[in-house]
Structure formats: structure tokens, C-alpha cells
Design a protein around this motif. Structure first.
Motif, PDB file in Angstrom:
ATOM      1  N   UNK A 306       0.809  -1.213   0.000  1.00  0.00           N
ATOM      2  CA  UNK A 306       0.000   0.000   0.000  1.00  0.00           C
ATOM      3  C   UNK A 306       0.845   1.267   0.000  1.00  0.00           C
ATOM      4  N   UNK A 307       2.198   1.144   0.071  1.00  0.00           N
ATOM      5  CA  UNK A 307       3.079   2.310  -0.006  1.00  0.00           C
ATOM      6  C   UNK A 307       3.609   2.543  -1.408  1.00  0.00           C
ATOM      7  N   UNK A 308       3.283   1.687  -2.346  1.00  0.00           N
ATOM      8  CA  UNK A 308       3.713   1.914  -3.714  1.00  0.00           C
ATOM      9  C   UNK A 308       3.029   3.162  -4.247  1.00  0.00           C
ATOM     10  N   UNK A 309       3.799   4.059  -4.806  1.00  0.00           N
ATOM     11  CA  UNK A 309       3.257   5.331  -5.250  1.00  0.00           C
ATOM     12  C   UNK A 309       3.607   5.636  -6.686  1.00  0.00           C
ATOM     13  N   UNK A 310       3.264   6.829  -7.108  1.00  0.00           N
ATOM     14  CA  UNK A 310       3.528   7.284  -8.460  1.00  0.00           C
ATOM     15  C   UNK A 310       4.987   7.720  -8.551  1.00  0.00           C
ATOM     16  N   UNK A 311       5.755   7.106  -9.434  1.00  0.00           N
ATOM     17  CA  UNK A 311       7.172   7.425  -9.585  1.00  0.00           C
ATOM     18  C   UNK A 311       7.410   8.537 -10.594  1.00  0.00           C
ATOM     19  N   UNK A 312       6.392   8.911 -11.342  1.00  0.00           N
ATOM     20  CA  UNK A 312       6.579   9.851 -12.435  1.00  0.00           C
ATOM     21  C   UNK A 312       5.948  11.197 -12.143  1.00  0.00           C
ATOM     22  N   UNK A 313       4.739  11.202 -11.607  1.00  0.00           N
ATOM     23  CA  UNK A 313       4.037  12.460 -11.399  1.00  0.00           C
ATOM     24  C   UNK A 313       3.554  13.027 -12.721  1.00  0.00           C
ATOM     25  N   UNK A 314       3.618  14.340 -12.833  1.00  0.00           N
ATOM     26  CA  UNK A 314       3.204  15.005 -14.071  1.00  0.00           C
ATOM     27  C   UNK A 314       4.293  15.994 -14.498  1.00  0.00           C
ATOM     28  N   UNK A 315       5.472  15.488 -14.873  1.00  0.00           N
ATOM     29  CA  UNK A 315       6.561  16.398 -15.261  1.00  0.00           C
ATOM     30  C   UNK A 315       6.253  17.100 -16.575  1.00  0.00           C
ATOM     31  N   UNK A 316       6.742  18.304 -16.693  1.00  0.00           N
ATOM     32  CA  UNK A 316       6.583  19.046 -17.944  1.00  0.00           C
ATOM     33  C   UNK A 316       7.722  18.762 -18.911  1.00  0.00           C
ATOM     34  N   UNK A 317       8.908  18.443 -18.369  1.00  0.00           N
ATOM     35  CA  UNK A 317      10.057  18.204 -19.234  1.00  0.00           C
ATOM     36  C   UNK A 317      11.074  17.337 -18.521  1.00  0.00           C
ATOM     37  N   UNK A 318      11.934  16.710 -19.315  1.00  0.00           N
ATOM     38  CA  UNK A 318      13.036  15.893 -18.807  1.00  0.00           C
ATOM     39  C   UNK A 318      14.299  16.285 -19.556  1.00  0.00           C
ATOM     40  N   UNK A 319      15.435  15.814 -19.073  1.00  0.00           N
ATOM     41  CA  UNK A 319      16.699  16.158 -19.717  1.00  0.00           C
ATOM     42  C   UNK A 319      16.912  15.344 -20.987  1.00  0.00           C
ATOM     43  N   UNK A 320      16.699  14.050 -20.926  1.00  0.00           N
ATOM     44  CA  UNK A 320      16.908  13.166 -22.072  1.00  0.00           C
ATOM     45  C   UNK A 320      16.236  11.833 -21.765  1.00  0.00           C
TER      46      UNK A 320
END
Length: 498
Positions: A306-320
Motif C-alpha cells: 500500500x506504499x507503492x506510489x507514483x514514480x513519475x508524477x506530471x513532469x513538464x520536461x526531462x533532460x533526455x
């Protein structure tokens, strides 16, 4: 054999000059072999940093700049890739997997890399070796961090400790995300690559730290939990009073609010379930006391479901991002499509091709290093030649005595040549011994500081060829004094010149 014995005894009679010449050759041989071994291992270490990756995609810049920033953590990326473009390219035909990478933060001089679970699943190094954990596990929510082996050993970190990420890539940062400490849940096994010097965090953690105000001081990456789970399991958690999966104070409050319709209902519910609100508050206090426990001692960090969560979220941009394709046939086509991507200017590179281009650029440096070590060897051999010629004039009487007891000119020639060969061979042997001793001493430093792994292995074919060239050059250097001794006559050796 007698001439070899005679040459050895003759060198012992001149041991001061012979030892000086021998050590000069030994140092030059050690230097030549060390430069060659470091050059080979550096190229191998660079080539083994990433494998099994077909394409690296980033904002349009330069091929080498993108490779150095995304893989070797050298330099900075000028621009970023939008998350929408990443999602679009990831979903195209032929793409097997993709690993997002977000750089720009650090922890005490070590690069912080934001990514997701695909990193631990698909990233390869060396000969397509998987990342392995020396301790712990991968992160499962945005409150957790995984360290490279060198970061953990250098900073003496252990599982369960909390660290703070800082903004910026330098050793000194004026903005620390101390309102969101992260718990160490995994330490990777050594790889001999920049992975060892990297702090790995979820993308959701990067987004939360940079998007929220400093004063918010809220916990990042709230774990995912379905409504069905929260409602169906609430009574069960309250009845058993278990904190097996962490601190679920929200369950107690939900249960309390759920049953708090009026005073009469509250008492009825209390009698029905065998517990009341005061019991819930006691249970909550137990959780509060649990937060006071030190977070620096932990053997393992379990990952409750039950502690597994969202690893990504809602990022607008990444480096590569790194990409793996279903077939090598897709590589050139996919690369062309990305380089012509209309939504934003992107660049896709093939790591192997770009590495070869990098080494072509550094080819001049390699040649200069090899030339430098070759000049040192040549100087040492010229020193041996100078020593043999200088002592030859002093050995005229010795050579004349040998001629008087029956030695022929060819014997004199062989004697002088044998001395040069023996000095060169002894210098090479001592140089090889010093070479292995130097590798044993510098192995750890090169590994930790530069990521170059030097193996104590047998000399390669090329290194043996270099030793052969030195032996041949030493033999040629001995021919000149041997030739001059060959033409010395008996009367010249016996006469005394003023």
C-alpha cells in the motif's frame, strides 16, 4: 655461455653505472606500459558505460555534448525534452522500452538522476550486464532514493538514513530541498561507471521539489491508494491495531468520521466494534511516537504494497531519455524521424557511433601520450649507449687481455653486444614489475576518481610487442660500441696513451 658469464661479471665490476642505466630503462618501460594500459582501459571504461541502448534522445545540441551530459554526467544540457514528446516517441512503432532521465540536482557533489522503474529494469552496462543491488531494493515511491556504490561508501551511508537533495550540479549549493528529506532504500553494486557516483530518485520527487514553495514542507509523492482499498480495509486496520505497513493515521480518522453521526450512534458503534474514539486516539499516539525513532539504523527497508506510489508524477520536461528498439532495423529510421520531429527540435544519437567519434577527436591526445612515452624510452636507451661508449675507452686494457688469451674479434663483439642485451632485458623485467606494482597502488584511486578500472592481467599482445621493440632497440644500441671494440687491435690495447 662462457661469454654470457663473462659479460655478467664484467657488469658487476661496473655496477654503479650499470644500475643507473638499468633503472633508467626500467622507469621508461614502466611509464610506457602504464600510459598504454590506462589508455586502453579508459577507452574500454567509456565504451562499457552504457550498452544495449540503441538511441539516446535529447534536445538538439551536439552529439558528443548529449552523450557526455546524459551518460557520463559531464557538462550540462542546454535545453530539455517536453514530457509530451517523450510520451509520443515512446509509443511509436518499434520502440521496446524507454528510460526518462532528469538531471540538474546534486547531493554533496554527486549528480542526482531522476528516473522511473524502467531504469533498473532496462539499463545495461559493460557487456549488457544488469544493474544489481548490493543492499536494499529499488524505490517504489517518491520518498525513497537509491545510491550508487561509490556515493554510499564515500559518504558512509546506510539503508534507512535520510538525505537532502540540493539544487544545482556543483559541489556547493545555496538551495537545499531540506523540506523533503528522502530515505535510502537501496545501494547498487559497483559497476565502474558513472552509475556508482549517482544518486537515483523518482521523477515525481524531482517534480515535487521544484514545483512546491519552500515553505510548504509537505511530504512528496503521496502513495497511491484506491478508494475501495481505503474503505474496505479501514475497519480491519482499526480492529487489529497493526502498523505493519507504516503509519496509516488517515484510516483511524476516516473510521472516526465515518461513524461520528451523532452521540447515540457513536456509543452504539463503540459497543458494536469493541472500541471507541479514545481507543483510536491512543492508537494514533502510538504512531506519533513511532516518528521519533532514529532513521539512521536499518538493515532492510521493506516495500509494503500500500506504499507503492507514483514514480513519475506530471513532469513538464526531462533532460533526455534512453531507448531500446525491437530490432536494429528500426534504429536508423527511428533516429531520422526523431531528428525531423516537428513538435520540437530533438536529437537522437547512437551511443557506439558517438563514442567512436569522441575517440577520434581524442586520437591526437593518444598519439601525444604514446610519443611522449616513446621519447622517454629512447632517451633511456641513448643513456645506455652513452654509458657503454664512455666505459669502452676505460676497458681497452681488459679487451686487450682477452685478445691475448685467445679471444677473437667476434668474441669481443659478442661480449659487448651481450652486455647491452642483458642490461636492456633486466631493465624491461624490472620495468614490468614496477608497472604491476604501480597498477596495484593506483587501482583504487583511478576507479574512485576517474571511473577507470585497471585490471592486473597479463600483458596484452600489443604490450608484448612494445617490449619486443624496446629489446630490439637496446640490441641495436649495443652494436655501435661492440663494432668499435671489434676493430681494436692488440697493440692499441696494450699501449699507454698520454
Amino acid at each position: 655461455m662462457q661469454l654470457i658469464t663473462l659479460a655478467t661479471k664484467s657488469m658487476f665490476n661496473r655496477k654503479a653505472s650499470v644500475l643507473l642505466t638499468l633503472f633508467t630503462i626500467a622507469i621508461s618501460v614502466m611509464l610506457l606500459l602504464t600510459i598504454e594500459r590506462v589508455r586502453q582501459e579508459a577507452k574500454s571504461s567509456f565504451s562499457n558505460t552504457v550498452s544495449g541502448t540503441d538511441l539516446i534522445v535529447g534536445a538538439r545540441s551536439g552529439d558528443i555534448q548529449l552523450l557526455l551530459s546524459s551518460v557520463f554526467r559531464i557538462g550540462h544540457a542546454n535545453n530539455s525534452v517536453s514530457w509530451d514528446s517523450y510520451q509520443d516517441i515512446k509509443s511509436q512503432r518499434g520502440v521496446s522500452w524507454a528510460i526518462p532521465i532528469s538531471l540538474g540536482d546534486s547531493h554533496k557533489g554527486h549528480a542526482v538522476l531522476g528516473t522511473d522503474s524502467a531504469y533498473f529494469e532496462h539499463f545495461r552496462y559493460g557487456k549488457k550486464q544488469n544493474l544489481a543491488f548490493a543492499a536494499g531494493r529499488a524505490f517504489v515511491n517518491a520518498q525513497e532514493v537509491v545510491l550508487g556504490s561509490e556515493v554510499a561508501s564515500k559518504m558512509h551511508y546506510q539503508l534507512g538514513q535520510q538525505i537532502v537533495i540540493s539544487h544545482g550540479m556543483g559541489n556547493t549549493s545555496f538551495h537545499h530541498h531540506d523540506d523533503n528529506p528522502m530515505t535510502i532504500v537501496g545501494i547498487l553494486a559497483p559497476t565502474g561507471t558513472p552509475v556508482d557516483k549517482t544518486v537515483h530518485v523518482p521523477l515525481a520527487a524531482i517534480e515535487a521539489m521544484h514545483s512546491q514553495p519552500k515553505s510548504a514542507s509537505r511530504m512528496i509523492g503521496k502513495p497511491k491508494q484506491s478508494a475501495a482499498h481505503s474503505h474496505s480495509d479501514t475497519d480491519e486496520h482499526d480492529q487489529n491495531h497493526t502498523d505493519e505497513h507504516g503509519h496509516n493515521d488517515s484510516h483511524d480518522h476516516e473510521h472516526a468520521n465515518e461513524h461520528k453521526h451523532n452521540d447515540g450512534h457513536d456509543h452504539d458503534h463503540a459497543d458494536e466494534h469493541g472500541h471507541n474514539h479514545s481507543h483510536d486516539h491512543d492508537h494514533s499516539d502510538e504512531h506519533d511516537h513511532g516518528h521519533d525513532k532514529p532513521d539512521t539504523v536499518a538493515v532492510t527497508v521493506p516495500a509494503p504494497a500500500h506504499l507503492h506510489g507514483d514514480l513519475i508524477g506530471e513532469p513538464k520536461q526531462i533532460t533526455a531519455f534512453l531507448m531500446g528498439l525491437d530490432s536494429p532495423l528500426y534504429t536508423l529510421q527511428t533516429r531520422r524521424n526523431i531528428n525531423n520531429y516537428k513538435a520540437e527540435p530533438l536529437l537522437a544519437i547512437m551511443p557506439g557511433v558517438t563514442l567512436r567519434e569522441l575517440w577520434r577527436m581524442l586520437g591526437l591526445v593518444e598519439k601525444i601520450l604514446l610519443l611522449f612515452s616513446g621519447v622517454v624510452v629512447l632517451i633511456s636507451l641513448l643513456g645506455m649507449l652513452t654509458t657503454l661508449l664512455a666505459t669502452l675507452n676505460q676497458r681497452r686494457r681488459e679487451l686487450a687481455i682477452l685478445r691475448s688469451v685467445g679471444a677473437r674479434p667476434r668474441h669481443i663483439f659478442t661480449l659487448m653486444s651481450s652486455e647491452a642485451i642483458l642490461i636492456t632485458a633486466a631493465g624491461c623485467a624490472l620495468g614490468i614489475a614496477l608497472f604491476y606494482a604501480l597498477i596495484a597502488l593506483a587501482q583504487g584511486t583511478l576507479q574512485s576518481q576517474f571511473g577507470i578500472s585497471l585490471s592486473i592481467s597479463l600483458l596484452s599482445h600489443y604490450e608484448l610487442m612494445l617490449i619486443g621493440v624496446i629489446m630490439a632497440a637496446g640490441t641495436l644500441m649495443g652494436i655501435l660500441p661492440a663494432t668499435r671494440a671489434y676493430f681494436y687491435s692488440l697493440s692499441d690495447g696494450m699501449s699507454i696513451k698520454l
